[in-house]
Design a protein around this motif. Structure first.
Motif, mmCIF file in Angstrom:
data_model
loop_
_atom_site.group_PDB
_atom_site.id
_atom_site.type_symbol
_atom_site.label_atom_id
_atom_site.label_comp_id
_atom_site.label_asym_id
_atom_site.label_seq_id
_atom_site.Cartn_x
_atom_site.Cartn_y
_atom_site.Cartn_z
ATOM 1 N N UNK A 1 0.795 -1.231 0.000
ATOM 2 C CA UNK A 1 0.000 0.000 0.000
ATOM 3 C C UNK A 1 0.825 1.276 0.000
ATOM 4 N N UNK A 2 2.082 1.230 0.435
ATOM 5 C CA UNK A 2 2.879 2.448 0.505
ATOM 6 C C UNK A 2 4.354 2.162 0.474
ATOM 7 N N UNK A 3 5.127 3.177 0.095
ATOM 8 C CA UNK A 3 6.582 3.071 0.085
ATOM 9 C C UNK A 3 7.175 4.446 0.301
ATOM 10 N N UNK A 4 8.396 4.477 0.867
ATOM 11 C CA UNK A 4 9.042 5.751 1.151
ATOM 12 C C UNK A 4 10.545 5.540 1.245
ATOM 13 N N UNK A 5 11.307 6.450 0.621
ATOM 14 C CA UNK A 5 12.759 6.453 0.729
ATOM 15 C C UNK A 5 13.171 7.248 1.968
ATOM 16 N N UNK A 6 14.279 6.848 2.546
ATOM 17 C CA UNK A 6 14.860 7.624 3.634
ATOM 18 C C UNK A 6 15.476 8.903 3.080
ATOM 19 N N UNK A 7 15.911 9.779 3.987
ATOM 20 C CA UNK A 7 16.415 11.079 3.558
ATOM 21 C C UNK A 7 17.642 10.966 2.653
ATOM 22 N N UNK B 1 -1.704 1.224 5.890
ATOM 23 C CA UNK B 1 -2.144 1.989 4.723
ATOM 24 C C UNK B 1 -1.080 2.920 4.154
ATOM 25 N N UNK B 2 -0.066 3.288 4.957
ATOM 26 C CA UNK B 2 0.959 4.198 4.437
ATOM 27 C C UNK B 2 2.171 4.145 5.343
ATOM 28 N N UNK B 3 3.313 4.550 4.791
ATOM 29 C CA UNK B 3 4.562 4.630 5.530
ATOM 30 C C UNK B 3 5.352 5.804 4.977
ATOM 31 N N UNK B 4 6.042 6.532 5.840
ATOM 32 C CA UNK B 4 6.822 7.684 5.400
ATOM 33 C C UNK B 4 8.001 7.871 6.346
ATOM 34 N N UNK B 5 9.168 8.167 5.762
ATOM 35 C CA UNK B 5 10.370 8.462 6.536
ATOM 36 C C UNK B 5 10.376 9.925 6.968
ATOM 37 N N UNK B 6 10.996 10.182 8.106
ATOM 38 C CA UNK B 6 11.172 11.553 8.559
ATOM 39 C C UNK B 6 12.218 12.240 7.682
ATOM 40 N N UNK B 7 11.992 13.510 7.313
ATOM 41 C CA UNK B 7 12.988 14.209 6.487
ATOM 42 C C UNK B 7 14.232 14.631 7.254
ATOM 43 N N UNK B 8 14.214 14.491 8.571
ATOM 44 C CA UNK B 8 15.323 14.968 9.394
ATOM 45 C C UNK B 8 15.928 13.847 10.219
ATOM 46 N N UNK B 9 15.105 13.175 11.009
ATOM 47 C CA UNK B 9 15.589 12.171 11.948
ATOM 48 C C UNK B 9 15.623 10.789 11.313
ATOM 49 N N UNK C 1 5.122 13.874 7.109
ATOM 50 C CA UNK C 1 5.957 14.600 8.055
ATOM 51 C C UNK C 1 6.064 16.061 7.634
ATOM 52 N N UNK C 2 6.040 16.952 8.610
ATOM 53 C CA UNK C 2 6.338 18.346 8.349
ATOM 54 C C UNK C 2 7.807 18.463 7.955
ATOM 55 N N UNK C 3 8.182 19.402 7.056
ATOM 56 C CA UNK C 3 9.590 19.527 6.645
ATOM 57 C C UNK C 3 10.555 19.708 7.810
ATOM 58 N N UNK C 4 10.090 20.255 8.914
ATOM 59 C CA UNK C 4 10.976 20.407 10.072
ATOM 60 C C UNK C 4 11.204 19.095 10.790
ATOM 61 N N UNK C 5 10.369 18.088 10.536
ATOM 62 C CA UNK C 5 10.487 16.805 11.198
ATOM 63 C C UNK C 5 9.912 16.765 12.589
ATOM 64 N N UNK C 6 9.321 17.866 13.066
ATOM 65 C CA UNK C 6 8.788 17.916 14.426
ATOM 66 C C UNK C 6 7.327 17.494 14.511
ATOM 67 N N UNK C 7 6.616 17.519 13.403
ATOM 68 C CA UNK C 7 5.181 17.296 13.427
ATOM 69 C C UNK C 7 4.797 16.237 12.393
ATOM 70 N N UNK C 8 3.707 15.543 12.687
ATOM 71 C CA UNK C 8 3.198 14.501 11.808
ATOM 72 C C UNK C 8 1.717 14.774 11.555
ATOM 73 N N UNK C 9 1.304 14.706 10.297
ATOM 74 C CA UNK C 9 -0.099 14.895 9.916
ATOM 75 C C UNK C 9 -0.686 13.561 9.487
ATOM 76 N N UNK C 10 -1.900 13.290 9.927
ATOM 77 C CA UNK C 10 -2.584 12.039 9.594
ATOM 78 C C UNK C 10 -3.951 12.367 9.002
ATOM 79 N N UNK C 11 -4.298 11.725 7.889
ATOM 80 C CA UNK C 11 -5.606 11.877 7.244
ATOM 81 C C UNK C 11 -6.425 10.621 7.495
ATOM 82 N N UNK C 12 -7.709 10.822 7.791
ATOM 83 C CA UNK C 12 -8.533 9.694 8.212
ATOM 84 C C UNK C 12 -9.884 9.727 7.519
#
Length: 529
Positions: free
Chosen positions: A248-254, A290-298, A335-346
Protein backbone atom coordinates in the motif's frame (compact mmCIF):
# COMPACT_ATOMS: atom_id res chain seq x y z
CA UNK A 1 -122.42 12.12 -50.45
CA UNK A 2 -124.28 15.31 -51.06
CA UNK A 3 -127.06 14.08 -48.75
CA UNK A 4 -124.52 13.57 -45.93
CA UNK A 5 -123.07 17.05 -46.34
CA UNK A 6 -126.48 18.60 -46.29
CA UNK A 7 -127.31 16.68 -43.14
CA UNK A 8 -124.14 17.93 -41.50
CA UNK A 9 -124.94 21.49 -42.50
CA UNK A 10 -128.37 21.17 -41.07
CA UNK A 11 -126.94 19.81 -37.86
CA UNK A 12 -124.46 22.67 -37.43
CA UNK A 13 -126.79 25.38 -38.54
CA UNK A 14 -128.23 26.24 -35.13
CA UNK A 15 -124.83 26.61 -33.52
CA UNK A 16 -123.45 28.79 -36.27
CA UNK A 17 -126.45 30.96 -36.00
CA UNK A 18 -125.87 31.52 -32.25
CA UNK A 19 -122.00 32.22 -32.10
CA UNK A 20 -119.25 33.06 -34.56
CA UNK A 21 -116.97 30.22 -35.55
CA UNK A 22 -113.75 30.08 -33.48
CA UNK A 23 -110.47 31.20 -35.02
CA UNK A 24 -107.48 28.90 -34.61
CA UNK A 25 -104.71 30.47 -32.46
CA UNK A 26 -101.44 31.44 -34.07
CA UNK A 27 -98.80 28.90 -32.97
CA UNK A 28 -95.95 30.32 -30.89
CA UNK A 29 -92.31 29.57 -31.87
CA UNK A 30 -90.84 26.66 -29.96
CA UNK A 31 -88.45 27.63 -27.12
CA UNK A 32 -84.69 27.27 -27.59
CA UNK A 33 -83.40 23.89 -26.67
CA UNK A 34 -80.49 25.35 -24.68
CA UNK A 35 -82.88 27.22 -22.41
CA UNK A 36 -84.91 24.16 -21.53
CA UNK A 37 -83.49 22.57 -18.39
CA UNK A 38 -83.61 18.84 -18.16
CA UNK A 39 -86.37 17.79 -15.79
CA UNK A 40 -85.20 15.71 -12.88
CA UNK A 41 -85.60 12.04 -13.34
CA UNK A 42 -88.34 10.47 -11.32
CA UNK A 43 -87.03 8.37 -8.47
CA UNK A 44 -90.24 6.46 -7.78
CA UNK A 45 -92.98 5.17 -10.02
CA UNK A 46 -93.00 5.33 -13.78
CA UNK A 47 -90.94 7.70 -15.82
CA UNK A 48 -93.88 9.51 -17.38
CA UNK A 49 -95.86 9.98 -14.17
CA UNK A 50 -99.60 10.22 -13.87
CA UNK A 51 -101.95 12.45 -15.81
CA UNK A 52 -102.81 14.48 -12.75
CA UNK A 53 -99.13 15.10 -11.95
CA UNK A 54 -98.49 16.49 -15.38
CA UNK A 55 -101.48 18.78 -15.21
CA UNK A 56 -100.50 20.28 -11.82
CA UNK A 57 -96.80 20.77 -12.60
CA UNK A 58 -95.27 23.90 -14.02
CA UNK A 59 -94.10 23.91 -17.60
CA UNK A 60 -90.47 22.92 -18.17
CA UNK A 61 -89.50 26.37 -19.41
CA UNK A 62 -91.05 28.18 -16.48
CA UNK A 63 -88.88 30.80 -14.76
CA UNK A 64 -89.73 29.32 -11.37
CA UNK A 65 -87.11 26.58 -11.92
CA UNK A 66 -83.80 27.64 -10.29
CA UNK A 67 -80.40 25.95 -10.48
CA UNK A 68 -80.41 25.16 -6.75
CA UNK A 69 -83.49 23.02 -7.27
CA UNK A 70 -81.48 20.53 -9.29
CA UNK A 71 -80.80 17.36 -7.48
CA UNK A 72 -77.14 16.28 -6.96
CA UNK A 73 -76.14 12.70 -6.46
CA UNK A 74 -74.53 11.60 -3.23
CA UNK A 75 -71.24 10.72 -4.93
CA UNK A 76 -70.98 14.17 -6.53
CA UNK A 77 -71.65 15.84 -3.19
CA UNK A 78 -68.91 13.81 -1.49
CA UNK A 79 -66.42 14.66 -4.27
CA UNK A 80 -67.23 18.37 -3.99
CA UNK A 81 -66.75 18.31 -0.22
CA UNK A 82 -63.42 16.52 -0.60
CA UNK A 83 -62.20 19.05 -3.17
CA UNK A 84 -63.21 21.94 -0.95
CA UNK A 85 -61.43 20.40 2.00
CA UNK A 86 -58.22 19.93 0.00
CA UNK A 87 -58.43 23.51 -1.26
CA UNK A 88 -58.76 24.82 2.29
CA UNK A 89 -55.79 22.73 3.42
CA UNK A 90 -53.65 24.10 0.59
CA UNK A 91 -54.63 27.64 1.48
CA UNK A 92 -53.74 27.02 5.12
CA UNK A 93 -50.37 25.54 4.16
CA UNK A 94 -49.62 28.48 1.91
CA UNK A 95 -50.53 30.87 4.70
CA UNK A 96 -48.46 28.87 7.19
CA UNK A 97 -45.31 28.97 5.06
CA UNK A 98 -45.77 32.69 4.46
CA UNK A 99 -46.04 33.39 8.19
CA UNK A 100 -42.91 34.49 10.06
CA UNK A 101 -42.11 32.00 12.82
CA UNK A 102 -39.11 32.28 15.20
CA UNK A 103 -36.24 29.91 14.46
CA UNK A 104 -34.29 29.82 17.71
CA UNK A 105 -35.59 27.28 20.25
CA UNK A 106 -35.59 29.87 23.03
CA UNK A 107 -37.67 32.30 20.94
CA UNK A 108 -40.12 29.53 19.99
CA UNK A 109 -40.68 28.62 23.62
CA UNK A 110 -41.13 32.28 24.54
CA UNK A 111 -43.74 32.76 21.82
CA UNK A 112 -45.67 29.67 22.95
CA UNK A 113 -45.61 30.92 26.55
CA UNK A 114 -47.03 34.31 25.53
CA UNK A 115 -49.78 32.67 23.50
CA UNK A 116 -50.81 30.59 26.49
CA UNK A 117 -49.86 27.29 24.88
CA UNK A 118 -47.82 24.44 26.36
CA UNK A 119 -44.13 25.25 26.02
CA UNK A 120 -43.01 21.65 25.46
CA UNK A 121 -44.90 18.43 24.88
CA UNK A 122 -43.65 15.03 25.90
CA UNK A 123 -40.97 13.80 23.47
CA UNK A 124 -41.20 16.93 21.34
CA UNK A 125 -38.08 18.08 19.50
CA UNK A 126 -37.15 21.61 18.48
CA UNK A 127 -38.37 21.26 14.89
CA UNK A 128 -41.65 19.66 15.99
CA UNK A 129 -42.15 22.46 18.53
CA UNK A 130 -41.65 25.06 15.82
CA UNK A 131 -44.16 23.31 13.52
CA UNK A 132 -46.68 23.28 16.37
CA UNK A 133 -46.18 27.01 16.89
CA UNK A 134 -46.72 27.60 13.18
CA UNK A 135 -49.99 25.64 13.25
CA UNK A 136 -51.20 27.60 16.31
CA UNK A 137 -50.41 30.91 14.65
CA UNK A 138 -52.26 29.90 11.49
CA UNK A 139 -55.27 28.81 13.52
CA UNK A 140 -55.37 32.10 15.44
CA UNK A 141 -55.06 34.02 12.20
CA UNK A 142 -57.95 32.06 10.68
CA UNK A 143 -60.11 32.68 13.77
CA UNK A 144 -59.49 36.42 13.53
CA UNK A 145 -57.36 36.77 16.67
CA UNK A 146 -54.71 38.93 15.05
CA UNK A 147 -54.55 41.25 18.04
CA UNK A 148 -53.37 38.39 20.21
CA UNK A 149 -50.56 37.57 17.79
CA UNK A 150 -49.52 41.20 17.43
CA UNK A 151 -49.49 41.67 21.20
CA UNK A 152 -47.24 38.63 21.65
CA UNK A 153 -44.87 39.95 18.97
CA UNK A 154 -44.75 43.39 20.60
CA UNK A 155 -44.02 41.83 23.99
CA UNK A 156 -41.08 39.92 22.52
CA UNK A 157 -39.61 43.04 20.94
CA UNK A 158 -39.95 44.97 24.19
CA UNK A 159 -38.29 42.17 26.17
CA UNK A 160 -35.39 41.96 23.71
CA UNK A 161 -34.90 45.74 23.79
CA UNK A 162 -34.93 45.76 27.58
CA UNK A 163 -32.38 42.94 27.76
CA UNK A 164 -30.12 44.72 25.27
CA UNK A 165 -30.31 47.99 27.20
CA UNK A 166 -29.48 46.31 30.50
CA UNK A 167 -26.65 44.33 28.93
CA UNK A 168 -28.00 41.08 30.35
CA UNK A 169 -28.71 38.18 28.04
CA UNK A 170 -31.57 36.14 29.39
CA UNK A 171 -33.33 33.16 27.96
CA UNK A 172 -35.14 35.27 25.39
CA UNK A 173 -32.28 37.63 24.56
CA UNK A 174 -29.90 37.45 21.59
CA UNK A 175 -27.44 34.58 21.59
CA UNK A 176 -23.88 34.89 20.30
CA UNK A 177 -22.38 31.78 18.74
CA UNK A 178 -18.58 31.37 18.65
CA UNK A 179 -17.11 30.96 15.17
CA UNK A 180 -13.77 29.51 16.30
CA UNK A 181 -12.41 27.05 18.81
CA UNK A 182 -9.85 28.21 21.34
CA UNK A 183 -6.61 26.29 20.81
CA UNK A 184 -4.22 24.95 23.36
CA UNK A 185 -0.94 26.47 24.48
CA UNK A 186 0.90 23.69 22.63
CA UNK A 187 -0.87 24.64 19.37
CA UNK A 188 0.07 28.30 19.81
CA UNK A 189 3.70 27.38 20.36
CA UNK A 190 3.61 25.10 17.32
CA UNK A 191 2.14 27.85 15.11
CA UNK A 192 4.86 30.27 16.21
CA UNK A 193 7.54 27.66 15.57
CA UNK A 194 6.10 26.86 12.12
CA UNK A 195 5.94 30.56 11.25
CA UNK A 196 9.60 31.11 12.14
CA UNK A 197 10.68 27.99 10.31
CA UNK A 198 8.66 28.76 7.15
CA UNK A 199 9.80 32.38 6.93
CA UNK A 200 13.45 31.32 6.92
CA UNK A 201 12.81 28.60 4.33
CA UNK A 202 10.77 30.91 2.09
CA UNK A 203 13.45 33.59 2.23
CA UNK A 204 16.17 31.11 1.27
CA UNK A 205 14.04 29.72 -1.59
CA UNK A 206 13.31 33.15 -3.01
CA UNK A 207 16.95 34.23 -2.71
CA UNK A 208 18.03 31.09 -4.55
CA UNK A 209 15.48 31.68 -7.32
CA UNK A 210 16.58 35.32 -7.60
CA UNK A 211 20.22 34.29 -7.86
CA UNK A 212 19.46 31.72 -10.54
CA UNK A 213 17.55 34.31 -12.54
CA UNK A 214 20.30 36.95 -12.36
CA UNK A 215 23.20 34.56 -12.97
CA UNK A 216 24.12 34.69 -16.71
CA UNK A 217 25.58 31.19 -16.52
CA UNK A 218 22.27 29.73 -15.44
CA UNK A 219 20.07 28.36 -18.20
CA UNK A 220 16.85 26.96 -16.73
CA UNK A 221 15.60 25.73 -20.10
CA UNK A 222 18.77 23.76 -20.79
CA UNK A 223 18.73 22.31 -17.29
CA UNK A 224 15.10 21.30 -17.65
CA UNK A 225 15.83 19.64 -20.97
CA UNK A 226 18.71 17.72 -19.41
CA UNK A 227 16.55 16.48 -16.55
CA UNK A 228 13.83 15.37 -18.95
CA UNK A 229 16.38 13.44 -20.99
CA UNK A 230 17.53 11.70 -17.84
CA UNK A 231 13.94 10.93 -16.87
CA UNK A 232 13.40 9.36 -20.26
CA UNK A 233 16.19 6.89 -19.43
CA UNK A 234 14.40 5.28 -16.47
CA UNK A 235 14.22 1.50 -16.75
CA UNK A 236 13.41 -1.39 -14.46
CA UNK A 237 16.47 -2.11 -12.35
CA UNK A 238 15.13 -4.47 -9.71
CA UNK A 239 11.95 -6.30 -8.76
CA UNK A 240 11.36 -7.93 -5.39
CA UNK A 241 8.41 -9.66 -3.75
CA UNK A 242 7.53 -7.37 -0.85
CA UNK A 243 4.85 -9.28 1.07
CA UNK A 244 2.20 -11.98 0.93
CA UNK A 245 -0.53 -9.31 0.69
CA UNK A 246 -0.84 -6.27 -1.60
CA UNK A 247 1.51 -3.38 -0.85
CA UNK A 248 0.00 0.00 0.00
CA UNK A 249 2.88 2.45 0.51
CA UNK A 250 6.58 3.07 0.08
CA UNK A 251 9.04 5.75 1.15
CA UNK A 252 12.76 6.45 0.73
CA UNK A 253 14.86 7.62 3.63
CA UNK A 254 16.41 11.08 3.56
CA UNK A 255 19.71 9.83 2.11
CA UNK A 256 18.09 7.21 -0.14
CA UNK A 257 19.87 4.28 1.53
CA UNK A 258 16.69 2.70 2.90
CA UNK A 259 13.24 1.95 1.51
CA UNK A 260 10.18 1.22 3.66
CA UNK A 261 7.05 -0.57 2.42
CA UNK A 262 3.65 -1.20 4.02
CA UNK A 263 1.09 -3.88 3.16
CA UNK A 264 -2.38 -5.20 3.90
CA UNK A 265 -0.87 -7.71 6.29
CA UNK A 266 -0.25 -4.86 8.76
CA UNK A 267 3.51 -5.39 8.54
CA UNK A 268 5.99 -2.71 7.48
CA UNK A 269 9.38 -3.73 6.13
CA UNK A 270 12.60 -1.77 5.71
CA UNK A 271 14.87 -2.63 2.79
CA UNK A 272 18.43 -1.60 2.01
CA UNK A 273 19.17 0.08 -1.29
CA UNK A 274 20.03 -0.47 -4.07
CA UNK A 275 19.81 -4.28 -3.83
CA UNK A 276 16.46 -4.32 -1.95
CA UNK A 277 17.48 -6.58 0.92
CA UNK A 278 15.28 -6.73 4.00
CA UNK A 279 16.78 -4.99 7.04
CA UNK A 280 13.98 -5.08 9.63
CA UNK A 281 10.29 -5.84 10.07
CA UNK A 282 7.92 -3.56 11.98
CA UNK A 283 5.01 -5.35 13.65
CA UNK A 284 2.50 -3.54 15.83
CA UNK A 285 -0.65 -2.75 13.84
CA UNK A 286 -3.70 -4.96 14.25
CA UNK A 287 -5.16 -4.15 10.82
CA UNK A 288 -3.98 -3.24 7.33
CA UNK A 289 -1.09 -0.80 7.10
CA UNK A 290 -2.14 1.99 4.72
CA UNK A 291 0.96 4.20 4.44
CA UNK A 292 4.56 4.63 5.53
CA UNK A 293 6.82 7.68 5.40
CA UNK A 294 10.37 8.46 6.54
CA UNK A 295 11.17 11.55 8.56
CA UNK A 296 12.99 14.21 6.49
CA UNK A 297 15.32 14.97 9.39
CA UNK A 298 15.59 12.17 11.95
CA UNK A 299 16.38 8.51 11.56
CA UNK A 300 12.81 7.34 12.12
CA UNK A 301 9.64 6.58 10.18
CA UNK A 302 5.87 6.62 10.74
CA UNK A 303 3.17 4.19 9.66
CA UNK A 304 -0.61 4.48 9.37
CA UNK A 305 -3.15 1.70 9.64
CA UNK A 306 -6.81 0.85 9.35
CA UNK A 307 -6.78 0.20 13.09
CA UNK A 308 -7.18 4.01 13.48
CA UNK A 309 -3.67 4.56 14.83
CA UNK A 310 -0.36 5.92 13.59
CA UNK A 311 2.94 4.72 15.02
CA UNK A 312 6.47 6.13 15.12
CA UNK A 313 9.34 3.66 14.68
CA UNK A 314 13.10 3.65 14.66
CA UNK A 315 14.87 2.05 11.73
CA UNK A 316 15.92 -0.93 13.87
CA UNK A 317 12.26 -1.88 14.34
CA UNK A 318 11.55 -0.56 17.85
CA UNK A 319 8.28 1.27 18.52
CA UNK A 320 8.82 4.84 19.74
CA UNK A 321 5.31 6.25 20.05
CA UNK A 322 1.68 5.64 19.08
CA UNK A 323 -0.77 8.35 18.03
CA UNK A 324 -4.35 7.50 18.98
CA UNK A 325 -7.44 9.66 18.50
CA UNK A 326 -9.01 9.09 15.11
CA UNK A 327 -12.41 7.40 15.03
CA UNK A 328 -12.01 5.73 11.63
CA UNK A 329 -9.27 4.18 9.51
CA UNK A 330 -6.21 6.21 8.55
CA UNK A 331 -5.11 6.69 4.95
CA UNK A 332 -2.08 8.87 4.14
CA UNK A 333 0.35 10.50 6.56
CA UNK A 334 3.06 13.13 6.09
CA UNK A 335 5.96 14.60 8.06
CA UNK A 336 6.34 18.35 8.35
CA UNK A 337 9.59 19.53 6.65
CA UNK A 338 10.98 20.41 10.07
CA UNK A 339 10.49 16.80 11.20
CA UNK A 340 8.79 17.92 14.43
CA UNK A 341 5.18 17.30 13.43
CA UNK A 342 3.20 14.50 11.81
CA UNK A 343 -0.10 14.89 9.92
CA UNK A 344 -2.58 12.04 9.59
CA UNK A 345 -5.61 11.88 7.24
CA UNK A 346 -8.53 9.69 8.21
CA UNK A 347 -11.89 8.46 7.01
CA UNK A 348 -13.49 10.34 9.93
CA UNK A 349 -13.47 13.44 7.65
CA UNK A 350 -10.62 15.12 9.53
CA UNK A 351 -6.86 15.43 9.58
CA UNK A 352 -4.81 15.88 12.72
CA UNK A 353 -1.43 17.37 13.54
CA UNK A 354 0.72 15.64 16.15
CA UNK A 355 3.89 16.54 18.03
CA UNK A 356 6.20 13.56 17.49
CA UNK A 357 8.30 14.41 20.54
CA UNK A 358 5.44 14.43 23.03
CA UNK A 359 2.70 12.57 21.16
CA UNK A 360 0.23 15.41 21.86
CA UNK A 361 -2.55 16.10 19.37
CA UNK A 362 -2.01 19.74 18.41
CA UNK A 363 -4.75 20.25 15.83
CA UNK A 364 -8.01 18.56 14.92
CA UNK A 365 -9.02 19.98 11.54
CA UNK A 366 -12.31 19.40 9.75
CA UNK A 367 -13.40 20.86 6.42
CA UNK A 368 -14.27 18.01 4.07
CA UNK A 369 -17.79 16.71 3.62
CA UNK A 370 -16.68 13.15 2.98
CA UNK A 371 -13.79 10.89 3.93
CA UNK A 372 -10.30 12.34 3.89
CA UNK A 373 -7.60 10.47 1.98
CA UNK A 374 -4.38 12.46 1.35
CA UNK A 375 -2.26 15.05 3.16
CA UNK A 376 1.01 16.82 2.31
CA UNK A 377 3.09 19.85 3.37
CA UNK A 378 4.53 22.79 1.46
CA UNK A 379 8.34 22.67 1.10
CA UNK A 380 8.58 25.81 3.25
CA UNK A 381 6.39 24.25 5.94
CA UNK A 382 3.85 27.10 5.98
CA UNK A 383 1.00 25.32 4.20
CA UNK A 384 -0.72 21.95 4.28
CA UNK A 385 -2.94 20.46 1.59
CA UNK A 386 -5.60 17.80 2.05
CA UNK A 387 -7.74 15.85 -0.40
CA UNK A 388 -10.63 13.47 0.02
CA UNK A 389 -13.49 11.51 -1.41
CA UNK A 390 -15.61 14.67 -1.81
CA UNK A 391 -13.68 15.44 -5.06
CA UNK A 392 -12.16 18.44 -3.33
CA UNK A 393 -8.70 19.52 -2.17
CA UNK A 394 -8.03 22.28 0.34
CA UNK A 395 -4.94 24.35 1.17
CA UNK A 396 -4.53 25.30 4.83
CA UNK A 397 -2.33 27.98 6.41
CA UNK A 398 -0.67 26.30 9.39
CA UNK A 399 0.26 29.64 10.92
CA UNK A 400 -3.36 30.82 11.22
CA UNK A 401 -5.39 27.64 10.81
CA UNK A 402 -7.48 29.04 7.94
CA UNK A 403 -8.51 27.35 4.72
CA UNK A 404 -7.12 29.71 2.09
CA UNK A 405 -7.85 27.85 -1.14
CA UNK A 406 -10.33 25.19 -2.27
CA UNK A 407 -9.32 23.29 -5.41
CA UNK A 408 -12.49 22.37 -7.31
CA UNK A 409 -12.17 20.59 -10.65
CA UNK A 410 -12.04 16.87 -10.16
CA UNK A 411 -15.31 15.05 -10.80
CA UNK A 412 -14.49 12.05 -8.61
CA UNK A 413 -12.50 11.24 -5.50
CA UNK A 414 -9.07 12.90 -5.10
CA UNK A 415 -6.51 10.36 -3.88
CA UNK A 416 -3.07 11.95 -4.37
CA UNK A 417 -1.69 15.42 -3.66
CA UNK A 418 1.82 16.91 -3.69
CA UNK A 419 3.48 20.34 -3.59
CA UNK A 420 6.18 21.19 -6.10
CA UNK A 421 9.63 22.22 -4.82
CA UNK A 422 9.24 25.53 -6.69
CA UNK A 423 6.71 26.56 -4.03
CA UNK A 424 3.79 27.61 -6.23
CA UNK A 425 2.65 24.47 -8.05
CA UNK A 426 0.41 21.79 -6.57
CA UNK A 427 -0.52 18.48 -8.20
CA UNK A 428 -3.66 16.45 -7.48
CA UNK A 429 -4.69 13.07 -8.86
CA UNK A 430 -7.89 11.12 -8.49
CA UNK A 431 -10.36 8.53 -9.56
CA UNK A 432 -11.39 10.52 -12.65
CA UNK A 433 -8.14 9.28 -14.29
CA UNK A 434 -6.66 12.79 -14.50
CA UNK A 435 -3.85 14.69 -12.82
CA UNK A 436 -4.33 18.43 -12.37
CA UNK A 437 -1.63 21.07 -11.89
CA UNK A 438 -2.69 24.10 -9.85
CA UNK A 439 -0.95 27.48 -9.60
CA UNK A 440 -1.23 28.85 -6.06
CA UNK A 441 -0.46 32.36 -7.28
CA UNK A 442 -3.37 32.39 -9.73
CA UNK A 443 -5.56 30.11 -7.60
CA UNK A 444 -6.68 28.05 -10.56
CA UNK A 445 -5.89 24.90 -12.50
CA UNK A 446 -3.35 25.54 -15.25
CA UNK A 447 -3.01 22.06 -16.74
CA UNK A 448 -4.91 18.77 -16.87
CA UNK A 449 -3.00 15.58 -17.63
CA UNK A 450 -5.31 12.89 -19.06
CA UNK A 451 -2.54 10.30 -19.29
CA UNK A 452 -4.13 7.32 -17.52
CA UNK A 453 -7.01 4.99 -18.27
CA UNK A 454 -7.53 4.04 -14.61
CA UNK A 455 -7.57 5.81 -11.28
CA UNK A 456 -4.39 7.61 -10.14
CA UNK A 457 -3.67 6.73 -6.53
CA UNK A 458 -0.52 8.83 -5.92
CA UNK A 459 1.47 11.68 -7.44
CA UNK A 460 4.99 12.95 -6.64
CA UNK A 461 7.16 15.78 -7.94
CA UNK A 462 10.85 15.39 -8.58
CA UNK A 463 12.22 16.63 -5.24
CA UNK A 464 14.96 18.97 -6.46
CA UNK A 465 13.28 21.42 -8.83
CA UNK A 466 10.00 19.71 -9.72
CA UNK A 467 11.03 19.31 -13.35
CA UNK A 468 9.03 16.11 -13.77
CA UNK A 469 6.09 14.44 -12.13
CA UNK A 470 5.50 10.78 -11.41
CA UNK A 471 1.98 9.39 -11.12
CA UNK A 472 0.98 5.97 -9.81
CA UNK A 473 -1.60 3.87 -11.72
CA UNK A 474 4.45 9.71 -16.08
CA UNK A 475 2.56 17.69 -18.06
CA UNK A 476 3.80 15.79 -21.13
CA UNK A 477 4.57 12.11 -20.67
CA UNK A 478 8.33 11.61 -20.58
CA UNK A 479 8.51 7.95 -19.72
CA UNK A 480 5.96 5.24 -18.99
CA UNK A 481 7.15 2.74 -16.42
CA UNK A 482 5.57 -0.59 -17.34
CA UNK A 483 6.17 -3.63 -15.17
CA UNK A 484 3.49 -4.07 -12.52
CA UNK A 485 0.84 -6.69 -13.08
CA UNK A 486 -1.70 -5.04 -10.75
CA UNK A 487 -2.77 -1.65 -9.54
CA UNK A 488 0.11 0.64 -8.48
CA UNK A 489 -0.72 2.02 -5.03
CA UNK A 490 2.24 4.24 -4.13
CA UNK A 491 5.60 5.56 -5.30
CA UNK A 492 8.52 7.62 -4.08
CA UNK A 493 11.55 9.36 -5.60
CA UNK A 494 15.00 9.67 -4.07
CA UNK A 495 16.37 13.08 -3.19
CA UNK A 496 18.70 13.14 -6.19
CA UNK A 497 15.88 12.17 -8.56
CA UNK A 498 17.77 9.17 -9.91
CA UNK A 499 15.64 6.35 -8.50
CA UNK A 500 11.92 5.73 -8.36
CA UNK A 501 10.30 3.05 -6.24
CA UNK A 502 6.79 1.75 -6.93
CA UNK A 503 4.61 -0.78 -5.11
CA UNK A 504 1.28 -2.28 -6.03
CA UNK A 505 -1.34 -4.95 -5.58
CA UNK A 506 0.86 -7.49 -7.34
CA UNK A 507 2.82 -7.62 -4.01
CA UNK A 508 6.10 -6.52 -5.65
CA UNK A 509 8.56 -3.67 -5.14
CA UNK A 510 10.00 -2.28 -8.35
CA UNK A 511 13.03 0.00 -8.48
CA UNK A 512 13.42 2.19 -11.55
CA UNK A 513 16.91 3.66 -12.04
CA UNK A 514 18.13 6.28 -14.48
CA UNK A 515 20.50 4.75 -17.04
CA UNK A 516 21.56 7.95 -18.81
CA UNK A 517 25.18 9.04 -19.06
CA UNK A 518 24.65 11.99 -16.71
CA UNK A 519 23.84 10.04 -13.59
CA UNK A 520 23.35 13.01 -11.27
CA UNK A 521 21.61 16.33 -11.65
CA UNK A 522 23.82 19.37 -11.17
CA UNK A 523 21.59 21.55 -9.01
CA UNK A 524 22.23 24.22 -6.45
CA UNK A 525 22.09 23.46 -2.75
CA UNK A 526 18.60 23.49 -1.33
CA UNK A 527 17.38 25.78 1.41
CA UNK A 528 18.50 25.07 4.95
CA UNK A 529 16.51 22.46 6.81
Amino acid sequence: MEDDLQAADSTLAPASSMTAPPIAPIPLPPPMLAAIPRPPAARHGSVDGSESDREGSAPPHSSAAAPDEYEVSEESRIVRERQEKVRQELLLKRKAFAMAVPTKPEAVRARLRRLGEPVTLFGERDMERRDRLRAIMVRLDAEGELERLLKAHDDEEQAAAAAASEGVEGEEGPIKYPFFTVGSKELLDARVDIAKYSLARAGARLERARRRREDPDEDPDAESELVLQQAGGFSLDCSELGDDRPLTGCSFSNDGSLLATSSWSGITKIWSMPHVRKVSTLKGHTDRATDVVFSPVDNCLATASADRTAKLWSTDGSLLRSFDGHTDRLCRIAFHPSGKYLATASFDKSWRLWDINTGVELLYQEGHSRRLYGICFHPDGSLAASCGLDALARVWDLRTGRSIFALQGHVKEVLGICFSPNGYHLATAGEDNTCRIWDLRKKKCIYVIPAHACIISQVKFEPQEGYFLATASDFKPVKTLIGHEGRVTDLDITGDGQTIATVGHDKTIKIWACKSENSAMDVDDGPPS
